[in-house]
Design an enzyme around this catalytic site. Sequence first.
Site, PDB file in Angstrom:
ATOM      1  CE1 TYR A  70     -22.336  -4.649  77.830  1.00  0.00           C
ATOM      2  CE2 TYR A  70     -23.469  -6.259  77.246  1.00  0.00           C
ATOM      3  CZ  TYR A  70     -22.608  -5.733  77.986  1.00  0.00           C
ATOM      4  OH  TYR A  70     -21.756  -6.859  78.715  1.00  0.00           O
ATOM      5  N   GLY A 222     -11.136 -13.232  73.772  1.00  0.00           N
ATOM      6  CA  GLY A 222      -9.967 -12.416  73.920  1.00  0.00           C
ATOM      7  C   GLY A 222     -10.369 -11.023  74.049  1.00  0.00           C
ATOM      8  N   GLY A 223     -11.730 -10.647  73.554  1.00  0.00           N
ATOM      9  CA  GLY A 223     -12.399  -9.500  73.937  1.00  0.00           C
ATOM     10  C   GLY A 223     -11.749  -8.252  72.858  1.00  0.00           C
TER      11      GLY A 223
END
Length: 298
Positions: A70, A222-223
Amino acid sequence: MTKQLERNVDLGGSFTLPGTSMTVNRMGYGAMQLAGPQVWGPPRDMDAAIAVLREAVEAGVDHIDTSDFYGPHVTNQIIKQALHPYPENLTIVTKLGARRGEDKSWIHALSRPELTDGAHDNLRNLGVDALDVVNLRVGGIMGPEEGSIEGPLTVLADLKRQGLIRHLGLSNVSPAQLAEAQTITEIVCVQNYYNVAHRHDDGFVADLAAQGIAYVPFFPLGGFSPLQSSSLDAVAASLEATPMQVALAWLLQRSPNILLIPGTSSVAHLRENLKAATLQLPSETIAKLDAIGGGSGQ
């Protein structure tokens, strides 16, 4: 002691990872959104990112999900800056098995050198001598791809024997891959794509619960495309809650082995997410939510 117990209840109760002394509150925090746009580079507001992490821990969050890809590297560096030296009860779960291309793409990184280098990147950027839990991430962007995971998992098992990793989990895997993994090493958690609308893992959740293994849904809201459902909106309105709070509460009531890691870069949104742990859904409400994904909840 009383205060700690109250925090456990407020954050959805607690769960002990199998074969470990690690007991965590079921409502955790996912750090992916601490990085910049497209999970790349530094955040627009570093002070705000640090504030979110400190607020989460102050509120009783003791389980943070992250990865050194990330950013890359950025998110772990922010965690270290905000929280190091870490509270004794804080469990940090990271992932290996991917890297970022210069075009911001997500690329498999499953060779022995890539996994070993990735482990050392996590150790250095988090500022720790050993990683609490490492999930081996395989499969595609949103779901598993069949095939053996023996090679990369054997590498992580070797790092565990060396003392660099304490416990291992899996991400983006099928039940068959879990079964293969358990012939190689102990698995304490599985992290797959799952939410009130995406229910392909219903049976898998139940199987893991029977084994006492944690199931940690990624993209619980849900992203990159947030959950959209008129049924969810209607339930939320009836409960005077937000749709996202209802979606998180549904997951907590779905199975006692589910641990949540909703992510945000906003303190206000963090507080909203944490409040979901106190939201009790009536059985008729759960039935309406189950219908969103076409599942029975079993």
